[in-house]
Design a protein around this motif. Structure first.
Motif, PDB file in Angstrom:
ATOM      1  N   ALA A 260      61.558 134.462 -55.152  1.00 45.02           N
ATOM      2  CA  ALA A 260      62.704 134.921 -54.363  1.00 45.02           C
ATOM      3  C   ALA A 260      62.506 136.300 -53.746  1.00 45.02           C
ATOM      4  O   ALA A 260      63.428 136.826 -53.115  1.00 45.02           O
ATOM      5  CB  ALA A 260      63.963 134.930 -55.226  1.00 45.02           C
ATOM      6  N   GLY A 261      61.335 136.913 -53.939  1.00 42.79           N
ATOM      7  CA  GLY A 261      61.193 138.296 -53.497  1.00 42.79           C
ATOM      8  C   GLY A 261      59.916 138.615 -52.754  1.00 42.79           C
ATOM      9  O   GLY A 261      58.921 137.887 -52.829  1.00 42.79           O
ATOM     10  N   LEU A 262      59.967 139.742 -52.045  1.00 41.60           N
ATOM     11  CA  LEU A 262      58.788 140.296 -51.377  1.00 41.60           C
ATOM     12  C   LEU A 262      58.917 141.826 -51.369  1.00 41.60           C
ATOM     13  O   LEU A 262      59.265 142.433 -50.364  1.00 41.60           O
ATOM     14  CB  LEU A 262      58.664 139.754 -49.948  1.00 41.60           C
ATOM     15  CG  LEU A 262      57.478 140.267 -49.103  1.00 41.60           C
ATOM     16  CD1 LEU A 262      56.145 139.981 -49.795  1.00 41.60           C
ATOM     17  CD2 LEU A 262      57.504 139.674 -47.712  1.00 41.60           C
ATOM     18  N   PRO A 263      58.673 142.474 -52.524  1.00 36.67           N
ATOM     19  CA  PRO A 263      58.765 143.939 -52.568  1.00 36.67           C
ATOM     20  C   PRO A 263      57.607 144.581 -51.800  1.00 36.67           C
ATOM     21  O   PRO A 263      56.453 144.156 -51.924  1.00 36.67           O
ATOM     22  CB  PRO A 263      58.656 144.263 -54.062  1.00 36.67           C
ATOM     23  CG  PRO A 263      58.841 142.954 -54.776  1.00 36.67           C
ATOM     24  CD  PRO A 263      58.365 141.901 -53.838  1.00 36.67           C
ATOM     25  N   VAL A 264      57.932 145.608 -51.043  1.00 35.48           N
ATOM     26  CA  VAL A 264      56.927 146.375 -50.303  1.00 35.48           C
ATOM     27  C   VAL A 264      57.216 147.857 -50.516  1.00 35.48           C
ATOM     28  O   VAL A 264      58.297 148.339 -50.158  1.00 35.48           O
ATOM     29  CB  VAL A 264      56.946 146.061 -48.786  1.00 35.48           C
ATOM     30  CG1 VAL A 264      55.945 146.947 -48.041  1.00 35.48           C
ATOM     31  CG2 VAL A 264      56.654 144.586 -48.535  1.00 35.48           C
ATOM     32  N   ALA A 265      56.278 148.585 -51.106  1.00 40.83           N
ATOM     33  CA  ALA A 265      56.437 150.022 -51.346  1.00 40.83           C
ATOM     34  C   ALA A 265      55.430 150.790 -50.506  1.00 40.83           C
ATOM     35  O   ALA A 265      54.285 150.358 -50.347  1.00 40.83           O
ATOM     36  CB  ALA A 265      56.247 150.349 -52.821  1.00 40.83           C
ATOM     37  N   VAL A 266      55.864 151.921 -49.974  1.00 43.78           N
ATOM     38  CA  VAL A 266      55.001 152.784 -49.170  1.00 43.78           C
ATOM     39  C   VAL A 266      55.015 154.176 -49.786  1.00 43.78           C
ATOM     40  O   VAL A 266      56.074 154.793 -49.914  1.00 43.78           O
ATOM     41  CB  VAL A 266      55.481 152.852 -47.701  1.00 43.78           C
ATOM     42  CG1 VAL A 266      54.561 153.756 -46.889  1.00 43.78           C
ATOM     43  CG2 VAL A 266      55.553 151.456 -47.083  1.00 43.78           C
ATOM     44  N   ASN A 267      53.848 154.638 -50.205  1.00 43.46           N
ATOM     45  CA  ASN A 267      53.709 155.968 -50.799  1.00 43.46           C
ATOM     46  C   ASN A 267      52.704 156.746 -49.959  1.00 43.46           C
ATOM     47  O   ASN A 267      51.523 156.422 -49.951  1.00 43.46           O
ATOM     48  CB  ASN A 267      53.234 155.855 -52.244  1.00 43.46           C
ATOM     49  CG  ASN A 267      53.294 157.165 -53.006  1.00 43.46           C
ATOM     50  OD1 ASN A 267      52.519 157.401 -53.914  1.00 43.46           O
ATOM     51  ND2 ASN A 267      54.210 158.043 -52.652  1.00 43.46           N
ATOM     52  N   MET A 268      53.197 157.736 -49.236  1.00 38.49           N
ATOM     53  CA  MET A 268      52.313 158.480 -48.334  1.00 38.49           C
ATOM     54  C   MET A 268      51.811 159.763 -48.969  1.00 38.49           C
ATOM     55  O   MET A 268      52.459 160.344 -49.833  1.00 38.49           O
ATOM     56  CB  MET A 268      53.039 158.777 -47.026  1.00 38.49           C
ATOM     57  CG  MET A 268      53.101 157.569 -46.115  1.00 38.49           C
ATOM     58  SD  MET A 268      53.848 157.915 -44.538  1.00 38.49           S
ATOM     59  CE  MET A 268      55.563 157.970 -45.013  1.00 38.49           C
ATOM     60  N   CYS A 269      50.650 160.178 -48.505  1.00 40.60           N
ATOM     61  CA  CYS A 269      50.091 161.458 -48.932  1.00 40.60           C
ATOM     62  C   CYS A 269      49.474 162.135 -47.724  1.00 40.60           C
ATOM     63  O   CYS A 269      48.905 161.474 -46.847  1.00 40.60           O
ATOM     64  CB  CYS A 269      49.034 161.251 -50.017  1.00 40.60           C
ATOM     65  SG  CYS A 269      48.561 162.796 -50.843  1.00 40.60           S
ATOM     66  N   CYS A 270      49.581 163.435 -47.663  1.00 34.65           N
ATOM     67  CA  CYS A 270      48.956 164.189 -46.581  1.00 34.65           C
ATOM     68  C   CYS A 270      47.433 164.132 -46.731  1.00 34.65           C
ATOM     69  O   CYS A 270      46.908 163.469 -47.630  1.00 34.65           O
ATOM     70  CB  CYS A 270      49.439 165.632 -46.611  1.00 34.65           C
ATOM     71  SG  CYS A 270      48.966 166.507 -48.118  1.00 34.65           S
ATOM     72  N   HIS A 271      46.712 164.844 -45.870  1.00 37.83           N
ATOM     73  CA  HIS A 271      45.240 164.796 -45.946  1.00 37.83           C
ATOM     74  C   HIS A 271      44.725 165.359 -47.268  1.00 37.83           C
ATOM     75  O   HIS A 271      43.600 165.075 -47.665  1.00 37.83           O
ATOM     76  CB  HIS A 271      44.611 165.558 -44.778  1.00 37.83           C
ATOM     77  CG  HIS A 271      44.540 167.051 -44.981  1.00 37.83           C
ATOM     78  ND1 HIS A 271      45.636 167.874 -44.845  1.00 37.83           N
ATOM     79  CD2 HIS A 271      43.510 167.854 -45.338  1.00 37.83           C
ATOM     80  CE1 HIS A 271      45.283 169.121 -45.102  1.00 37.83           C
ATOM     81  NE2 HIS A 271      44.002 169.146 -45.402  1.00 37.83           N
ATOM     82  N   VAL A 272      45.578 166.144 -47.971  1.00 42.85           N
ATOM     83  CA  VAL A 272      45.195 166.649 -49.288  1.00 42.85           C
ATOM     84  C   VAL A 272      45.506 165.552 -50.312  1.00 42.85           C
ATOM     85  O   VAL A 272      46.357 165.702 -51.193  1.00 42.85           O
ATOM     86  CB  VAL A 272      45.930 167.964 -49.611  1.00 42.85           C
ATOM     87  CG1 VAL A 272      45.377 168.574 -50.902  1.00 42.85           C
ATOM     88  CG2 VAL A 272      45.778 168.962 -48.479  1.00 42.85           C
ATOM     89  N   ASN A 273      44.803 164.442 -50.159  1.00 46.16           N
ATOM     90  CA  ASN A 273      44.999 163.275 -51.024  1.00 46.16           C
ATOM     91  C   ASN A 273      44.080 163.429 -52.225  1.00 46.16           C
ATOM     92  O   ASN A 273      42.962 162.932 -52.258  1.00 46.16           O
ATOM     93  CB  ASN A 273      44.685 161.993 -50.244  1.00 46.16           C
ATOM     94  CG  ASN A 273      44.904 160.750 -51.077  1.00 46.16           C
ATOM     95  OD1 ASN A 273      45.731 160.732 -51.990  1.00 46.16           O
ATOM     96  ND2 ASN A 273      44.146 159.713 -50.791  1.00 46.16           N
ATOM     97  N   ARG A 274      44.588 164.151 -53.233  1.00 46.97           N
ATOM     98  CA  ARG A 274      43.758 164.593 -54.352  1.00 46.97           C
ATOM     99  C   ARG A 274      43.588 163.493 -55.386  1.00 46.97           C
ATOM    100  O   ARG A 274      44.575 162.898 -55.844  1.00 46.97           O
ATOM    101  CB  ARG A 274      44.401 165.828 -54.992  1.00 46.97           C
ATOM    102  CG  ARG A 274      44.406 167.031 -54.081  1.00 46.97           C
ATOM    103  CD  ARG A 274      45.381 168.096 -54.524  1.00 46.97           C
ATOM    104  NE  ARG A 274      46.758 167.709 -54.236  1.00 46.97           N
ATOM    105  CZ  ARG A 274      47.758 168.576 -54.103  1.00 46.97           C
ATOM    106  NH1 ARG A 274      47.559 169.881 -54.230  1.00 46.97           N
ATOM    107  NH2 ARG A 274      48.989 168.159 -53.847  1.00 46.97           N
ATOM    108  N   HIS A 275      42.372 163.220 -55.760  1.00 47.45           N
ATOM    109  CA  HIS A 275      42.107 162.275 -56.853  1.00 47.45           C
ATOM    110  C   HIS A 275      40.743 162.563 -57.440  1.00 47.45           C
ATOM    111  O   HIS A 275      39.756 162.707 -56.733  1.00 47.45           O
ATOM    112  CB  HIS A 275      42.210 160.820 -56.382  1.00 47.45           C
ATOM    113  CG  HIS A 275      41.450 160.519 -55.132  1.00 47.45           C
ATOM    114  ND1 HIS A 275      42.029 160.578 -53.873  1.00 47.45           N
ATOM    115  CD2 HIS A 275      40.160 160.141 -54.930  1.00 47.45           C
ATOM    116  CE1 HIS A 275      41.143 160.255 -52.961  1.00 47.45           C
ATOM    117  NE2 HIS A 275      39.990 159.991 -53.568  1.00 47.45           N
TER     118      HIS A 275
END
Length: 280
Positions: A260-275
């Motif tokens: 019954a569902g279609l979850p869509v999440a958007v998590n943005m990060c600037c160019h300082v995408n630290r990992h």
């Protein structure tokens, strides 16, 4: 059975906090430098050039790339054959964050309560996600997350009939709405499927994938490429001042979901995408 002392975890997290905030990862540097060569707008090229200069200064002087040194998000994959000695794993991660942010002179941005906003003064507690996996190693991924981009995140609970095109439109609408506020050029992390909270976690994890690496699922790879092209056609540009380069990468993770569902999440990060990732 492999034994890992909590002191090892504390030291690793401490070092990772400083490394992530002083030096942009090689994958992010590569796509940023490549983007600077492709930007067509003179102002956009100037801004990207300033970002490159900022990276050099931060690395040479061991100072933060960005003044917002983020809330520490830590993904911990614990092998089933690992035994932790010396105390609590969660306490060890938080102690590492405390030492890293204090000893590294990184900005402390965490408050004890969301309404009564007294600063904890050491950037703890971290947000920790645990996963139990096969093997005898402990994998730590630290991703400090600044809130300029975090505040632009969105979740959409779509209907199954909205389908892939509906998901694409939702992702594009999130980027349009964010405009300059997410400090473009951005990396767009997307989670599709699961439940409300699973989609958000998938999106957060997507940001830790190396920029330039696509999903191994063919249709997802096509979505990533199509959306990156469309986002870079929006005209938002570096710092939101116009240009071709609005996003450096679109990373999509998917997961099974309910009929019954279609979850869509958007998590943005600037160019300082630290990992930063370490294996103990």
């Amino acid at each position: 059975m492999k034994t890992i002392q909590t002191d090892q975890i504390v030291n690793a997290i401490r070092e990772m906090c400083m490394e992530a905030n002083y030096y942009l990862s090689e994958d992010m540097k590569h796509v940023l430098y490549e983007a600077a060569d492709r930007e067509e707008s003179p102002l956009g090229r100037q801004i990207l050039g300033q970002l490159k200069e900022n990276l050099d200064i931060a690395g040479q002087n061991q100072i933060p790339i960005c003044q917002d040194t983020g809330m520490a998000v830590v993904f911990v994959s614990v092998g089933q054959e690992v035994h932790i000695e010396g105390g609590s794993l969660t306490d060890a991660v938080n102690e590492g964050v405390r030492q890293g942010y204090t000893d590294g002179y990184l900005r402390k941005s965490v408050v004890k309560d969301p309404f009564f906003r007294e600063n904890t003064k050491d950037n703890t507690p971290a947000v920790i996600h645990y996963d139990i996996v096969p093997g005898d190693s402990l994998t730590l991924t630290l991703a400090p997350k600044g809130f300029g981009s975090e505040n632009m995140s969105r979740i959409f609970m779509l209907k199954p009939a909205d389908g892939m095109e509906g998901a694409k439109e939702a992702i594009l609408s999130a980027v349009k709405e964010a405009g300059p506020n997410a400090c473009p050029p951005v990396v767009v992390g997307v989670g599709i499927g699961g439940t409300f909270e699973k989609a958000a976690l998938l999106a957060k994890q997507a940001l830790t994938r190396k920029a330039g690496e696509h999903s191994v699922i063919p249709y997802v790879k096509e979505m990533e490429e199509e959306l990156l092209d469309k986002i870079n056609g929006l005209g938002i540009g570096p710092a939101g001042l116009g240009g071709r380069i609005t996003a450096l990468a679109v990373n999509i993770n998917t997961y099974p979901t309910h009929i019954a569902g279609l979850p869509v999440a958007v998590n943005m990060c600037c160019h300082v995408n630290r990992h930063v990732t370490r294996v103990l």
